[in-house]
Design a protein around this motif. Structure first.
Motif, mmCIF file in Angstrom:
data_model
loop_
_atom_site.group_PDB
_atom_site.id
_atom_site.type_symbol
_atom_site.label_atom_id
_atom_site.label_comp_id
_atom_site.label_asym_id
_atom_site.label_seq_id
_atom_site.Cartn_x
_atom_site.Cartn_y
_atom_site.Cartn_z
ATOM 1 N N GLU A 1 1.684 -6.990 5.564
ATOM 2 C CA GLU A 1 1.576 -6.049 4.197
ATOM 3 C C GLU A 1 2.933 -5.180 4.405
ATOM 4 O O GLU A 1 3.484 -4.747 5.493
ATOM 5 C CB GLU A 1 0.536 -5.126 4.541
ATOM 6 N N ARG B 1 0.926 -1.068 0.023
ATOM 7 C CA ARG B 1 0.159 -0.050 0.082
ATOM 8 C C ARG B 1 0.813 1.169 -0.061
ATOM 9 O O ARG B 1 1.742 1.454 0.503
ATOM 10 C CB ARG B 1 -1.055 0.030 1.388
ATOM 11 N N ALA C 1 -5.797 2.193 10.530
ATOM 12 C CA ALA C 1 -5.412 0.644 10.525
ATOM 13 C C ALA C 1 -5.255 0.321 11.997
ATOM 14 O O ALA C 1 -4.132 0.197 12.226
ATOM 15 C CB ALA C 1 -4.105 0.189 9.923
ATOM 16 N N THR D 1 -3.659 -3.464 14.188
ATOM 17 C CA THR D 1 -2.260 -3.657 13.278
ATOM 18 C C THR D 1 -1.081 -3.369 14.075
ATOM 19 O O THR D 1 -0.924 -2.303 14.409
ATOM 20 C CB THR D 1 -2.632 -2.670 11.859
ATOM 21 N N GLU E 1 1.747 -6.424 10.423
ATOM 22 C CA GLU E 1 0.909 -7.544 10.715
ATOM 23 C C GLU E 1 -0.667 -7.389 11.077
ATOM 24 O O GLU E 1 -0.768 -6.513 11.923
ATOM 25 C CB GLU E 1 1.688 -8.589 11.505
ATOM 26 N N SER E 2 -1.378 -7.966 10.505
ATOM 27 C CA SER E 2 -2.864 -7.794 11.215
ATOM 28 C C SER E 2 -3.672 -9.230 10.605
ATOM 29 O O SER E 2 -3.051 -9.996 9.960
ATOM 30 C CB SER E 2 -3.529 -6.732 10.611
ATOM 31 N N ARG E 3 -4.746 -9.324 11.023
ATOM 32 C CA ARG E 3 -5.680 -10.350 10.338
ATOM 33 C C ARG E 3 -5.602 -10.439 8.660
ATOM 34 O O ARG E 3 -6.023 -11.276 8.340
ATOM 35 C CB ARG E 3 -6.960 -10.363 10.930
ATOM 36 N N ASN E 4 -5.276 -9.131 8.052
ATOM 37 C CA ASN E 4 -5.237 -9.145 6.618
ATOM 38 C C ASN E 4 -3.934 -9.658 6.193
ATOM 39 O O ASN E 4 -3.560 -9.810 5.014
ATOM 40 C CB ASN E 4 -4.822 -7.709 6.265
#
Ligand SMILES: Cc1cc2nc3c(=O)[nH]c(=O)nc-3n(C[C@H](O)[C@H](O)[C@H](O)COP(=O)(O)OP(=O)(O)OC[C@H]3O[C@@H](n4cnc5c(N)ncnc54)[C@H](O)[C@@H]3O)c2cc1C
Length: 477
Positions: free
Chosen positions: A186, A36, A159, A162, A180-183
């Motif tokens: 990134e 992103r 976010a 995160t 880091e996240s549940r996505n």
């Protein structure tokens, strides 16, 4: 039986110890991460970070705020007892004008909270005549809501939940950060970055110089409900032991006690002795009936609070202390017999984690001599150790822009408790409202740098000052 119990306990502790040992290394396979891109990336959505992200977005920067918890607000909603430092130290200096010296976005935030009954505004403390202060108490939950609403209105990409876990460097420039996240993981690219994580996580990942002074107690603070604020006042009053005292709007009514504290040992030697053992402070603030919003329990750690395993032990100990605090109120303070724990912080709060090296380190002399700089980004006039430490003539000192530029990194700024090495100076710069002011300055500067694709040291101070003045920042000495 007792012996067997102790043996079982020590066996369990040994098992836990063995499981905690590292055993070799695992090599992570390389992985492609989704990317992103933003103009400004603010790490940490706490006291300073919220204001930094708002400032950047209001300058027109495409801004991302990365916050590991599910809400914004940070230590202002978890640790502190009052956001009481918008003003200069006027009472200590007869004849000195009372001035609100921190304005701009921090002031707008409090205005928004006042509108919905989430803050007492700025009533003066009367209990300690020598400690210039207003008691700006906030409803911690409304603070979280209002900050998220303001960020959303400003168009910040929020976010939450995160965690920032790394930095992508190119020479001395931060190209991006890893989250880091549940996505999943990134890569977040940006042109300018602001570290408001309190711990200085982004700076550390970026290779900035830092130390870990471990010069404060850590704390958790507990909100205790089913209490009687007036009875707590009388508890001190009977023994002529009232310390902090302020009245303001509580549960929608004027002239109610909103801040109270005193000498516990004088009010009740037994309570005082027990409270001392758990690092308990007597002061509380509230904007609601039957509620002590913050009771602080302090504890010294043997090492810096960046040590996960020591912190794990402290989390358990602090939870025991919070429970004990409730029991003490039940036992010793009339009207609190059915008190219970209504709010705790999600993890212990710190007053300092990493101390980040910046281009300038604000000194004790800068603070007490009321020094200003040719690159001031706002003025500040409060000291937490007042009246023992005061700012000359009840005036203000300046926070210079260079104190927010992370040494050795081209496009990284730092705002909040992570700057200022001298403990005495830090007792001023780490205050909630000072962290907010730093946030507005750093966010504004980051946006201006990103707009021109410049490093933090190439920014024209005239442009920064103009933008800050437009943003409502106060500069008078
Ligand atoms: C117990 C206690 C009592 C205090 N009392 C007062 C008081 O009465 N008055 C006063 O003015 N000041 C008080 N202070 C000081 C003041 O509250 C703090 O210094 C100030 O709020 C710090 O602001 P900050 O922006 O630096 O950090 P914070 O507000 O802590 O914000 C840091 C944010 O970064 C997030 N974060 C951290 N690491 C990561 C990561 N890797 N990825 C994503 N997010 C991350 C955190 O979750 C947090 O939201 C107190 C402090 C403590 C601990």
């Amino acid at each position: 039986m007792l012996g067997l119990g102790a043996m079982a306990g020590s066996l369990a502790a040994n098992r836990a110890g063995a499981a905690g040992q590292t055993q070799g290394c695992y090599e992570e396979p390389p992985k492609k991460l989704p990317v992103r891109k933003f103009d400004v990336v603010v790490a940490g959505g706490g006291t300073g970070g919220v204001i930094a992200a708002l400032a950047a977005a209001r300058q027109g920067a495409n801004t991302m705020l990365i916050e590991r918890k599910g809400y914004t607000g940070g230590t202002a909603t978890e640790g502190g007892t009052g956001i009481h430092s918008f003003y200069n130290l006027w009472k200590a200096f007869p004849g000195v004008q009372k001035r609100k010296v921190v304005r701009g976005i921090p002031e707008q935030l409090i205005d928004r909270l006042v509108q919905i009954g989430g803050s007492s505004g700025y009533p003066e403390q009367t209990g300690r005549a020598d400690y210039d202060s207003v008691a700006t108490c906030v409803d911690t939950e409304l603070y979280k809501l209002v900050t998220m609403e303001m960020l959303s209105e400003a168009g910040v990409f929020i976010a939450v939940n995160t965690l920032l876990t790394g930095a992508i460097m190119k020479g001395d420039r931060v190209e991006g950060v890893i989250t880091e996240s549940r996505n999943g993981r990134e890569a977040i690219y940006g042109k300018a970055f602001v570290d408001c994580t309190a711990y200085g996580d982004l700076c550390a990942f970026a290779g900035a110089k830092y130390t870990e002074p471990n010069d404060y107690a850590v704390a958790n603070s507990v909100g205790i409900a089913n209490v009687n604020v007036e009875e707590y006042y009388k508890f001190f009053k009977r023994a002529n032991a009232v310390g902090d005292y302020a009245e303001g709007i509580r549960s929608g009514e004027e002239n109610r006690i909103i801040r109270i504290g005193g000498n516990l040992a004088k009010a009740s030697p037994e309570f005082g002795a027990e409270a001392g053992k758990i690092g308990m402070s007597s002061v509380t603030t509230t904007v609601h009936d039957n509620y002590f919003m913050f009771i602080k329990l302090n504890m010294r750690l043997p090492v810096s609070p960046t040590d996960r395993d020591e912190v794990a032990k402290a989390e358990l100990e602090l939870r025991r202390r919070m429970h004990k605090a409730v029991l003490l109120f039940r036992k010793y303070v009339p009207g609190c017999e059915k008190a219970f724990m209504a709010r705790t912080s999600p993890q212990l709060c710190i007053r300092r984690g990493r101390l980040i090296s910046c281009d300038y380190d604000i000194t004790h002399e800068d603070v007490v001599e009321a020094r200003h700089f040719d690159d001031d980004v706002f003025t500040y006039g409060f000291h937490d150790s007042a009246p023992r430490i005061q700012i000359k003539n009840g005036g203000t000192y300046g926070i210079p822009y260079r104190a927010l530029r992370v040494a050795g990194i081209d496009n990284l700024l730092a705002a909040g408790m992570l700057i200022t090495s001298d403990h005495r100076a830090h007792m001023s710069t780490r205050n909630t409202v000072c962290c907010m002011g730093q946030g507005q300055a750093a966010g504004t500067a980051a946006a201006l740098c990103a707009a021109k694709n410049r490093g933090a040291r190439e920014l024209s101070y005239a442009d920064l000052r103009k933008a800050l003045v437009k943003g409502g920042v106060y500069f008078e000495s």
